[in-house]
Write a protein that holds these residues in place. Structure first.
Motif, mmCIF file in Angstrom:
data_model
loop_
_atom_site.group_PDB
_atom_site.id
_atom_site.type_symbol
_atom_site.label_atom_id
_atom_site.label_comp_id
_atom_site.label_asym_id
_atom_site.label_seq_id
_atom_site.Cartn_x
_atom_site.Cartn_y
_atom_site.Cartn_z
ATOM 1 N N TYR A 103 0.715 12.051 -4.631
ATOM 2 C CA TYR A 103 -0.436 11.767 -5.472
ATOM 3 C C TYR A 103 -0.498 10.275 -5.762
ATOM 4 N N LEU A 104 -1.669 9.698 -5.506
ATOM 5 C CA LEU A 104 -1.906 8.280 -5.767
ATOM 6 C C LEU A 104 -3.129 8.117 -6.653
ATOM 7 N N ARG A 110 -1.278 -1.958 -2.498
ATOM 8 C CA ARG A 110 -0.897 -1.729 -1.106
ATOM 9 C C ARG A 110 0.560 -1.286 -1.035
ATOM 10 N N GLU A 111 1.406 -1.873 -1.895
ATOM 11 C CA GLU A 111 2.830 -1.530 -1.904
ATOM 12 C C GLU A 111 3.031 -0.064 -2.283
ATOM 13 N N GLU A 115 4.526 2.843 0.032
ATOM 14 C CA GLU A 115 5.666 3.656 -0.417
ATOM 15 C C GLU A 115 5.332 5.148 -0.341
ATOM 16 N N ALA A 116 4.096 5.498 -0.720
ATOM 17 C CA ALA A 116 3.672 6.900 -0.696
ATOM 18 C C ALA A 116 3.721 7.454 0.727
ATOM 19 N N ILE A 117 3.170 6.702 1.672
ATOM 20 C CA ILE A 117 3.148 7.149 3.076
ATOM 21 C C ILE A 117 4.565 7.274 3.613
ATOM 22 N N SER A 128 2.610 8.959 -8.045
ATOM 23 C CA SER A 128 2.341 7.613 -8.542
ATOM 24 C C SER A 128 3.092 7.359 -9.839
ATOM 25 N N LEU A 129 3.714 6.191 -9.926
ATOM 26 C CA LEU A 129 4.473 5.838 -11.135
ATOM 27 C C LEU A 129 3.543 5.746 -12.341
#
Length: 207
Positions: A103-104, A110-111, A115-117, A128-129
């Motif tokens: 989840y984003l 972009r970072e 990281e998610a991918i 997502s943090l």
């Protein structure tokens, strides 16, 4: 190393352009397509099966939740990352429940996208943090049971207070079948009674 093939789905052209710009800066990513809705997304997937689909949750006609369910049913190996402007746990739970791996927020850098991918491609759950989920919540979400469409129907009717006989009548099945679904739900949610089942399902926005 083979590049990770990514398809982006969003009904806003600006979001698609922004995602394309950011993804093109990630050297291990190959963009297979940009789709404006779920119909076009499924066509794109048929043409070139991606490794990961990044999809908006709130889309007209077919939502990201429904699209995720369809993708996971027809292309189980394709991983899905949900994307939304809304910081809503119930939506995230629904996406994870349908098989999403991450989840984003749309405001992600972009970072964070990179990281998610990377995380999802390693078969791990990425959240997502910005959500500020506790480790316990993340762990619980990753353990959310996957329900069949009939189990979801039964769960919804149980939450509305219908008895087995009433549910059987509504769904045109036998009370025995409903009882079987109810027992499966209790097992999947690891609870002992209906009250516990409804409480847990409500917590994750499933009812």
């Amino acid at each position: 190393m083979d590049k990770i093939k990514v398809l982006v789905v969003d009904d806003h052209p600006m979001v698609l352009e922004g995602m394309q710009a950011m993804l093109s800066q990630i050297d291990f990513v190959q963009i297979t397509g940009l789709a404006r809705n779920a119909y076009l997304a499924m066509e794109d997937i048929k043409t070139a099966i991606p490794d990961i689909v990044i999809t908006d949750i709130n889309m007209p006609e077919i939502s990201g939740v429904e699209l995720t369910a369809k993708i996971k049913k027809e292309y189980p190996s394709v991983k899905v990352i949900a994307m939304s402007t809304f910081n809503e746990r119930s939506l995230i739970s629904q996406m994870v429940q349908q098989g999403a791996s991450g989840y984003l927020l749309k405001s992600a850098s972009r970072e964070q996208i990179e990281e998610a991918i990377s995380t999802v491609s390693r078969n791990k759950l990425y959240m997502s943090l910005d959500l500020e989920l506790s480790n316990k919540e993340q762990d619980e979400m990753s353990k959310l049971p996957v329900l069949t469409s009939r189990e979801k129907e039964v769960l919804s009717l149980i939450a509305e207070g219908f008895t087995n006989s009433q549910i059987a009548e509504k769904l045109f099945v036998s009370p025995y079948t409903v009882d079987s679904h109810r027992k499966n739900l209790l097992t999947k949610f690891d609870v002992n009674n209906t009250a516990g089942l409804i409480k847990l399902a409500a917590k994750y926005g499933l009812v």
